[in-house]
Design a protein around this motif. Structure first.
Motif, PDB file in Angstrom:
ATOM      1  N   ASP A 252      17.098 -29.620   2.162  1.00  0.00           N
ATOM      2  CA  ASP A 252      17.822 -30.061   0.972  1.00  0.00           C
ATOM      3  C   ASP A 252      16.994 -29.761  -0.282  1.00  0.00           C
ATOM      4  O   ASP A 252      15.918 -30.326  -0.470  1.00  0.00           O
ATOM      5  N   PRO A 253      17.454 -28.886  -1.162  1.00  0.00           N
ATOM      6  CA  PRO A 253      16.680 -28.601  -2.381  1.00  0.00           C
ATOM      7  C   PRO A 253      16.567 -29.803  -3.311  1.00  0.00           C
ATOM      8  O   PRO A 253      15.679 -29.842  -4.176  1.00  0.00           O
ATOM      9  N   ASP A 254      17.433 -30.796  -3.088  1.00  0.00           N
ATOM     10  CA  ASP A 254      17.408 -32.011  -3.900  1.00  0.00           C
ATOM     11  C   ASP A 254      16.792 -33.176  -3.126  1.00  0.00           C
ATOM     12  O   ASP A 254      17.127 -34.333  -3.345  1.00  0.00           O
ATOM     13  N   ARG A 255      15.869 -32.874  -2.212  1.00  0.00           N
ATOM     14  CA  ARG A 255      15.286 -33.912  -1.359  1.00  0.00           C
ATOM     15  C   ARG A 255      14.529 -34.972  -2.146  1.00  0.00           C
ATOM     16  O   ARG A 255      14.364 -36.098  -1.669  1.00  0.00           O
ATOM     17  N   ALA A 256      14.083 -34.636  -3.340  1.00  0.00           N
ATOM     18  CA  ALA A 256      13.315 -35.587  -4.140  1.00  0.00           C
ATOM     19  C   ALA A 256      14.119 -36.837  -4.478  1.00  0.00           C
ATOM     20  O   ALA A 256      13.539 -37.876  -4.820  1.00  0.00           O
ATOM     21  N   ARG A 257      15.435 -36.783  -4.367  1.00  0.00           N
ATOM     22  CA  ARG A 257      16.255 -37.971  -4.645  1.00  0.00           C
ATOM     23  C   ARG A 257      15.964 -39.089  -3.650  1.00  0.00           C
ATOM     24  O   ARG A 257      16.276 -40.252  -3.898  1.00  0.00           O
ATOM     25  N   TRP A 258      15.391 -38.736  -2.494  1.00  0.00           N
ATOM     26  CA  TRP A 258      15.081 -39.721  -1.467  1.00  0.00           C
ATOM     27  C   TRP A 258      13.666 -40.272  -1.592  1.00  0.00           C
ATOM     28  O   TRP A 258      13.271 -41.115  -0.787  1.00  0.00           O
ATOM     29  N   ASN A 259      12.907 -39.828  -2.550  1.00  0.00           N
ATOM     30  CA  ASN A 259      11.479 -40.152  -2.585  1.00  0.00           C
ATOM     31  C   ASN A 259      11.222 -41.653  -2.496  1.00  0.00           C
ATOM     32  O   ASN A 259      11.762 -42.455  -3.268  1.00  0.00           O
ATOM     33  N   GLY A 260      10.380 -42.039  -1.529  1.00  0.00           N
ATOM     34  CA  GLY A 260       9.983 -43.425  -1.342  1.00  0.00           C
ATOM     35  C   GLY A 260      10.960 -44.269  -0.554  1.00  0.00           C
ATOM     36  O   GLY A 260      10.682 -45.443  -0.291  1.00  0.00           O
ATOM     37  N   GLN A 261      12.086 -43.691  -0.132  1.00  0.00           N
ATOM     38  CA  GLN A 261      13.116 -44.486   0.517  1.00  0.00           C
ATOM     39  C   GLN A 261      12.921 -44.601   2.025  1.00  0.00           C
ATOM     40  O   GLN A 261      12.303 -43.757   2.669  1.00  0.00           O
ATOM     41  N   SER A 262      13.488 -45.656   2.568  1.00  0.00           N
ATOM     42  CA  SER A 262      13.550 -45.897   4.010  1.00  0.00           C
ATOM     43  C   SER A 262      14.922 -45.450   4.491  1.00  0.00           C
ATOM     44  O   SER A 262      15.945 -45.971   4.038  1.00  0.00           O
ATOM     45  N   LEU A 263      14.953 -44.491   5.423  1.00  0.00           N
ATOM     46  CA  LEU A 263      16.194 -43.853   5.853  1.00  0.00           C
ATOM     47  C   LEU A 263      16.350 -43.940   7.367  1.00  0.00           C
ATOM     48  O   LEU A 263      15.378 -44.181   8.084  1.00  0.00           O
ATOM     49  N   SER A 264      17.569 -43.730   7.841  1.00  0.00           N
ATOM     50  CA  SER A 264      17.822 -43.714   9.286  1.00  0.00           C
ATOM     51  C   SER A 264      18.587 -42.459   9.660  1.00  0.00           C
ATOM     52  O   SER A 264      19.262 -41.843   8.817  1.00  0.00           O
ATOM     53  N   SER A 265      18.522 -42.098  10.924  1.00  0.00           N
ATOM     54  CA  SER A 265      19.258 -40.930  11.410  1.00  0.00           C
ATOM     55  C   SER A 265      20.750 -41.101  11.174  1.00  0.00           C
ATOM     56  O   SER A 265      21.443 -40.171  10.745  1.00  0.00           O
ATOM     57  N   GLY A 266      21.267 -42.299  11.437  1.00  0.00           N
ATOM     58  CA  GLY A 266      22.693 -42.538  11.269  1.00  0.00           C
ATOM     59  C   GLY A 266      23.141 -42.425   9.831  1.00  0.00           C
ATOM     60  O   GLY A 266      24.196 -41.848   9.536  1.00  0.00           O
ATOM     61  N   ASP A 267      22.357 -42.969   8.904  1.00  0.00           N
ATOM     62  CA  ASP A 267      22.716 -42.887   7.489  1.00  0.00           C
ATOM     63  C   ASP A 267      22.648 -41.446   6.982  1.00  0.00           C
ATOM     64  O   ASP A 267      23.509 -41.001   6.216  1.00  0.00           O
ATOM     65  N   LEU A 268      21.633 -40.711   7.390  1.00  0.00           N
ATOM     66  CA  LEU A 268      21.501 -39.333   6.934  1.00  0.00           C
ATOM     67  C   LEU A 268      22.590 -38.442   7.518  1.00  0.00           C
ATOM     68  O   LEU A 268      23.019 -37.473   6.891  1.00  0.00           O
ATOM     69  N   ALA A 269      23.071 -38.780   8.713  1.00  0.00           N
ATOM     70  CA  ALA A 269      24.173 -38.017   9.309  1.00  0.00           C
ATOM     71  C   ALA A 269      25.431 -38.108   8.448  1.00  0.00           C
ATOM     72  O   ALA A 269      26.193 -37.145   8.322  1.00  0.00           O
ATOM     73  N   LYS A 270      25.654 -39.266   7.843  1.00  0.00           N
ATOM     74  CA  LYS A 270      26.815 -39.432   6.967  1.00  0.00           C
ATOM     75  C   LYS A 270      26.692 -38.567   5.731  1.00  0.00           C
ATOM     76  O   LYS A 270      27.675 -38.014   5.242  1.00  0.00           O
ATOM     77  N   VAL A 271      25.474 -38.438   5.222  1.00  0.00           N
ATOM     78  CA  VAL A 271      25.256 -37.671   3.997  1.00  0.00           C
ATOM     79  C   VAL A 271      25.320 -36.170   4.268  1.00  0.00           C
ATOM     80  O   VAL A 271      25.965 -35.415   3.525  1.00  0.00           O
TER      81      VAL A 271
END
Length: 304
Positions: A252-271
């Motif tokens: 994702d070229p815009d990966r910096a939008r996630w900086n510092g965040q706690s993420l899950s496989s399920g949530d990222l699958a939706k995105v």
């Protein structure tokens, strides 16, 4: 996602099995060169005494379309990590993605034990394996990663920050490790942002790792048989699912939008719109809260 990471170099620290192997393979499927590390090789086993090896992981990466390079490393031994990063610098000249999936504690934690009941030696060893290894690895690897803007650090943990904030995770030792890794990713994010890099923590859901499948006496081909013992296992996911999460955010070229965040496989699958290898899209952490913990019968409709 084919070839989206063709020019990228990744290090998956702790890639012998489980989530680390799944992540390495999916980065390879996206075309990356992936250095995979661990303590179990075809010539030497760790205390796990498991059959999986880092050489097998590297071969899977290459078969998937990338280039897998296996390097035996004990990430508690600082000179070994330093030598690993020096090798990556010499051979590849860059490091774009660092995934810290070092763990090695399945045989150490004790369920539902207060600190005075839990083995002290095992608990302190857990802190060393689950926290110190990550700090040692980032100490040596991040200077190479920040030489080019756009780098990504992924700290692998168990549970989102939101979930862990309100749930006691097994024991003080296990709880501390998993919450510390999430905070560690947030802390690194503050430093890495100054260099155009990103740090996140990512958790899989209920993982169908090799060890988990063995615990239920099943394989990936018949994993649903385990639901006869534990019906909620129906929400489980393969290691490749979280691997696709890491590959997606890496590309994702815009990966910096996630900086510092706690993420899950399920949530990222939706995105990002990816599925597990069987075509499902498990949403484990929502399922745990809405179905399993309230004591409802297993029902994954709407969660897969």
């Amino acid at each position: 996602m084919t070839a989206q990471l063709r020019e990228k170099v990744a290090l998956v620290a702790g890639a012998t099995r489980g989530a680390g192997r799944g992540i390495a393979v999916e980065l390879g499927a996206a075309g990356a060169t992936v250095y995979v590390t661990g303590r179990t090789t075809r010539a030497r086993q760790s205390e796990y005494m498991r059959p999986e090896t880092i050489e097998e992981t590297a071969e899977l990466v290459t078969s998937a379309g990338g280039r897998g390079i296996a390097v035996p490393v004990d990430h508690l031994v600082a000179p070994e990590v330093e030598a690993l990063v020096a090798r990556i610098r010499s051979e590849a000249g860059r490091l774009d993605i660092l995934v810290n999936d070092i763990w090695g504690c399945e045989k150490l934690f004790e369920w539902d034990k207060a600190v005075w009941e839990h083995s002290l030696d095992s608990g302190l060893r857990m802190l060393r394996l689950g926290i110190d290894t990550h700090l040692i690895t980032t100490h040596y690897a991040l200077p190479l990663m920040i030489e080019r803007p756009g780098g990504l650090l992924v700290e692998m943990t168990d549970g989102t920050a939101e979930y862990n904030a309100t749930h006691y995770r097994l024991s003080p030792f296990y709880d501390l490790v998993k919450t510390s890794v999430t905070r560690m990713a947030w802390a690194h994010a503050q430093d890495l942002a100054k260099h155009g890099a990103t740090a996140v923590s990512i958790t899989p859901g209920w993982l169908r790792s090799e060890m988990m499948l063995d615990a239920y006496g099943v394989g990936e081909e018949n994993w649903r048989d385990a639901t006869r013992v534990q019906p909620h296992f129906a929400i489980s996911e393969t290691p490749r699912f979280v691997g696709r999460a890491v590959a997606a955010i890496s590309a994702d070229p815009d990966r910096a939008r996630w900086n510092g965040q706690s993420l899950s496989s399920g949530d990222l699958a939706k995105v990002y719109g990816f599925d597990d290898i069987d075509g499902s899209r498990p949403d484990c952490w929502r399922y745990l809260i809405e179905v399993q913990e309230p004591g409802k019968p297993a029902d994954v409709r709407g969660y897969r």
